[in-house]
Enzyme design. Structure first.
Site, PDB file in Angstrom:
ATOM      1  N   GLU A 161      42.312  55.481  37.435  1.00 14.88           N
ATOM      2  CA  GLU A 161      41.191  54.887  38.159  1.00 14.88           C
ATOM      3  C   GLU A 161      41.170  55.418  39.583  1.00 14.88           C
ATOM      4  O   GLU A 161      42.135  56.050  40.048  1.00 14.88           O
ATOM      5  CB  GLU A 161      41.266  53.351  38.147  1.00 14.88           C
ATOM      6  CG  GLU A 161      40.890  52.755  36.791  1.00 14.88           C
ATOM      7  CD  GLU A 161      40.708  51.254  36.816  1.00 14.88           C
ATOM      8  OE1 GLU A 161      40.280  50.718  35.800  1.00 14.88           O
ATOM      9  OE2 GLU A 161      41.009  50.618  37.852  1.00 14.88           O
ATOM     10  N   HIS A 211      32.019  41.787  44.155  1.00 13.79           N
ATOM     11  CA  HIS A 211      32.946  41.872  43.030  1.00 13.79           C
ATOM     12  C   HIS A 211      34.271  41.169  43.295  1.00 13.79           C
ATOM     13  O   HIS A 211      34.812  40.527  42.395  1.00 13.79           O
ATOM     14  CB  HIS A 211      33.207  43.353  42.724  1.00 13.79           C
ATOM     15  CG  HIS A 211      34.087  43.589  41.535  1.00 13.79           C
ATOM     16  ND1 HIS A 211      33.755  43.165  40.271  1.00 13.79           N
ATOM     17  CD2 HIS A 211      35.290  44.216  41.425  1.00 13.79           C
ATOM     18  CE1 HIS A 211      34.718  43.521  39.423  1.00 13.79           C
ATOM     19  NE2 HIS A 211      35.659  44.137  40.107  1.00 13.79           N
ATOM     20  N   ALA A 224      37.236  41.170  33.533  1.00 15.77           N
ATOM     21  CA  ALA A 224      37.871  42.359  34.111  1.00 15.77           C
ATOM     22  C   ALA A 224      37.955  43.467  33.060  1.00 15.77           C
ATOM     23  O   ALA A 224      38.398  43.240  31.945  1.00 15.77           O
ATOM     24  CB  ALA A 224      39.269  42.012  34.617  1.00 15.77           C
ATOM     25  N   HIS A 260      31.485  46.121  44.139  1.00 10.11           N
ATOM     26  CA  HIS A 260      31.723  47.137  43.106  1.00 10.11           C
ATOM     27  C   HIS A 260      30.528  48.074  43.085  1.00 10.11           C
ATOM     28  O   HIS A 260      29.384  47.631  43.011  1.00 10.11           O
ATOM     29  CB  HIS A 260      31.917  46.497  41.742  1.00 10.11           C
ATOM     30  CG  HIS A 260      32.611  47.404  40.775  1.00 10.11           C
ATOM     31  ND1 HIS A 260      32.010  48.531  40.267  1.00 10.11           N
ATOM     32  CD2 HIS A 260      33.853  47.368  40.249  1.00 10.11           C
ATOM     33  CE1 HIS A 260      32.859  49.143  39.449  1.00 10.11           C
ATOM     34  NE2 HIS A 260      33.979  48.459  39.424  1.00 10.11           N
ATOM     35  N   ALA A 297      45.375  33.773  36.906  1.00  5.80           N
ATOM     36  CA  ALA A 297      46.412  33.214  37.774  1.00  5.80           C
ATOM     37  C   ALA A 297      46.791  31.806  37.340  1.00  5.80           C
ATOM     38  O   ALA A 297      47.971  31.455  37.273  1.00  5.80           O
ATOM     39  CB  ALA A 297      45.949  33.220  39.234  1.00  5.80           C
ATOM     40  N   GLY A 318      41.564  30.769  35.228  1.00  5.89           N
ATOM     41  CA  GLY A 318      41.591  32.218  35.095  1.00  5.89           C
ATOM     42  C   GLY A 318      43.006  32.709  34.871  1.00  5.89           C
ATOM     43  O   GLY A 318      43.919  31.939  34.542  1.00  5.89           O
ATOM     44  N   ARG A 373      36.580  52.332  46.722  1.00 10.22           N
ATOM     45  CA  ARG A 373      35.380  51.608  46.312  1.00 10.22           C
ATOM     46  C   ARG A 373      34.383  51.383  47.444  1.00 10.22           C
ATOM     47  O   ARG A 373      33.175  51.422  47.222  1.00 10.22           O
ATOM     48  CB  ARG A 373      35.764  50.255  45.702  1.00 10.22           C
ATOM     49  CG  ARG A 373      36.227  50.375  44.273  1.00 10.22           C
ATOM     50  CD  ARG A 373      36.495  49.017  43.674  1.00 10.22           C
ATOM     51  NE  ARG A 373      36.846  49.147  42.267  1.00 10.22           N
ATOM     52  CZ  ARG A 373      37.283  48.153  41.521  1.00 10.22           C
ATOM     53  NH1 ARG A 373      37.425  46.944  42.038  1.00 10.22           N
ATOM     54  NH2 ARG A 373      37.582  48.337  40.242  1.00 10.22           N
ATOM     55  N   SER A 400      38.462  36.686  35.446  1.00 10.05           N
ATOM     56  CA  SER A 400      39.544  37.408  34.773  1.00 10.05           C
ATOM     57  C   SER A 400      39.122  37.905  33.400  1.00 10.05           C
ATOM     58  O   SER A 400      39.463  39.024  32.989  1.00 10.05           O
ATOM     59  CB  SER A 400      40.774  36.501  34.622  1.00 10.05           C
ATOM     60  OG  SER A 400      41.221  36.027  35.861  1.00 10.05           O
TER      61      SER A 400
END
Length: 523
Positions: free
Chosen positions: A112, A333, A44, A228, A14, A12, A274, A41
């Site tokens: 966001e 999530h 996203a 999420h 990272a 991913g 969230r 990732s």
């Protein structure tokens, strides 16, 4: 037997970023699926949180992170990450990430939930993850120092003389191979596949938690799981995501009767943290009233252009998001917990680092701020890379392992049972009875896995057990952890949690004994 000075497990953001930051040091990048597949990732949608506008600042970003994190964020670390954010965005730009810009060429961030400024550096509305990953994959493929080994699932750490010396990984035929290294960096992602409803790929089984904990690593904040609030509820597994940026653009949440329900629950309504929104959506779904994300007025005819990935998922299910509300439900999530790491990405085990969702750094506290996940991934991937380069000369060479795990086929029925247990008892709402049930059943599944030497099932059961045990121990509600029997936050518990596998097993065995004694007493 493959040997490397540096082994990165996970493909991913990272893992890829860490490999690139380590160049030109030779690195083996071990991945379960072809690059670009099997990674959260790439899915996203929001972007990377970073203070890039003159009206914003790292200090404001860090403060928002603390507020969202429900009182247990490491404030110094949050500020250091926020201050590093712009440099990591610049790295991504240099690697080819096509972030949105205005007519003058300046970065064009979006808004966001729970952010006090527009600071989400994104790509075409909802395409940040896929675009960033595509750019990094191309860069990795073109970097001679990175040896990509695909199709191997890491399932156990190799430990020699108290140090991590690589991993045992299973190939497509079920056979295990040893990959040894002086330095091992786990970047295997999250825990979504432990839940029946998730936005994560099937590879997100929490293996890093189990592998690390089994070798003696401490686990931090395992009880804090982010659901999420707006997974698109169309029966797909994993569930596609309706990005939070839609609510940032003005989309509202309504029930089947068309009534908004978030204004009554929080002053920020749809832009509340969230965990608050997830519980609001969960309550509407559980009541039978249903929950829907309505962007027909806020976005309308521009939906396909502004949010092409969400539009595609909806249209495939026969929903036109430009004219119809989108059915949504909370789905697992992101995991705020993970292998405890310090500010350099070091775990409590010598020779082992963690980056991305595999680690728990203290940045997120009890509830991750939107789009801080990709930020944390690149910041700690870079920090781990720098620390490994500094430490490498002093790390001992690994020995050749004298044995490997026995090849045993994954237990699909056991995996399904874990998903059912976690969804029902360790989900958006929790209580003592349900958590007791979860811990006891997960212990039995773990014992079954140990008896039949099934590492895949054992990893799933141990990762799930760590989460359930930590949730049982935290008798309060905070961030992503909500106990209906302890619905208020307890100031005395305003700190991060820490747990070992031995401690989780001890709790589980105590609960089993109590269960047996209650049965005998009733008899």
């Amino acid at each position: 037997m493959p040997r490397s000075d540096i082994l990165i497990v996970g493909g991913g953001l990272a893992g890829l970023f860490c490999a690139l930051k380590l160049a030109p040091e030779p690195v083996t990048l071990l991945v379960a699926a072809p690059l670009g597949e099997g990674s959260s990732s790439a899915w996203a949608q929001g972007g990377v949180a970073a203070a890039v506008l003159p009206s914003d600042s790292p200090e404001m970003h860090a403060k928002d992170t603390e507020v969202a994190g429900a009182g247990i964020v490491d404030a110094d670390l949050a500020l250091s990450v926020a201050r590093e954010a712009r440099a990591r965005v610049n790295d991504l730009l240099a690697f080819g990430a096509p972030f949105d810009r205005d007519a003058s060429g300046a970065l064009l961030p979006s808004q966001e939930a729970a952010h006090s400024a527009r600071r989400i550096v994104r790509v075409k509305g909802d395409g940040a993850g896929a675009a960033i990953m595509a750019a990094l994959i191309a860069k990795v493929r073109a970097t001679p120092s990175i040896n990509v080994v695909e199709g191997f699932v890491a399932e156990d750490l190799i430990v020699q003389d108290g140090r991590v010396a690589g991993v045992f990984a299973r190939d497509a035929q079920g056979a295990y191979k040893a990959f040894t290294a002086r330095a091992t960096i786990l970047a295997t992602g999250g825990i979504g596949a432990l839940y029946a409803l998730t936005t994560n790929p099937p590879q997100a089984t929490g293996a890093a938690l189990a592998m690390g904990a089994r070798a003696g690593a401490r686990i931090a904040d395992a009880e804090f799981v982010q659901f999420h609030p707006t997974a698109i509820d169309i029966g797909r597994d994993p569930a596609p995501l309706a990005t939070e940026a839609l609510r940032g653009e003005g989309a509202i949440l309504v029930n089947r009767a068309g009534k908004r329900f978030m204004p009554a629950l929080h002053k920020d309504a749809e832009l509340a943290p969230r965990d608050v929104v997830a519980r609001g959506v969960f309550a509407e779904v559980a009541s039978g009233r249903g929950a829907f994300l309505d962007a027909t007025k806020a976005v309308g005819a521009a939906f396909v252009e502004k949010f092409p990935n969400v539009a595609s998922a909806c249209l495939e299910a026969g929903i036109d998001p430009a004219t119809q509300p989108i059915p949504v439900a909370p789905a697992e999530h992101y995991h705020m917990g993970g292998l405890w790491t310090d500010a350099r990405g070091r775990t409590t085990l010598p020779g082992l680092w963690a980056a991305g969702e595999s680690g728990s750094t203290g940045l997120h506290g009890g509830n991750r701020l939107a789009s801080n996940s990709l930020l944390e991934a690149v910041v700690f991937a870079a920090r781990a890379a720098e620390d490994v380069k500094t430490a490498l000369a002093e790390l001992p060479a690994p020995k050749t392992p004298t044995h490997a795990p026995r090849a045993v086929a994954p237990d699909a029925a056991g995996a399904r049972e874990i998903r059912e247990i976690m969804q029902r008892h360790v989900g958006v709402l929790r209580d003592e009875k349900g958590l007791r049930n979860a811990v006891v059943r997960l212990l039995r599944l773990r014992e079954k896995a140990v008896a039949c030497e099934n590492l895949d099932l054992r990893n799933r059961a141990e990762a799930a057990l760590l989460i359930a045990a930590a949730a049982y121990d935290r008798r309060e509600s905070r961030g992503g952890h909500f106990r209906t029997d302890y619905p208020q936050a307890d100031p005395k518990q305003a700190h991060r949690s820490s747990l070992t596998l031995d401690e989780a097993l001890a709790l589980a065995k105590t609960l089993v004994r109590e269960e047996k004694s209650h049965v005998l007493a009733r008899a």
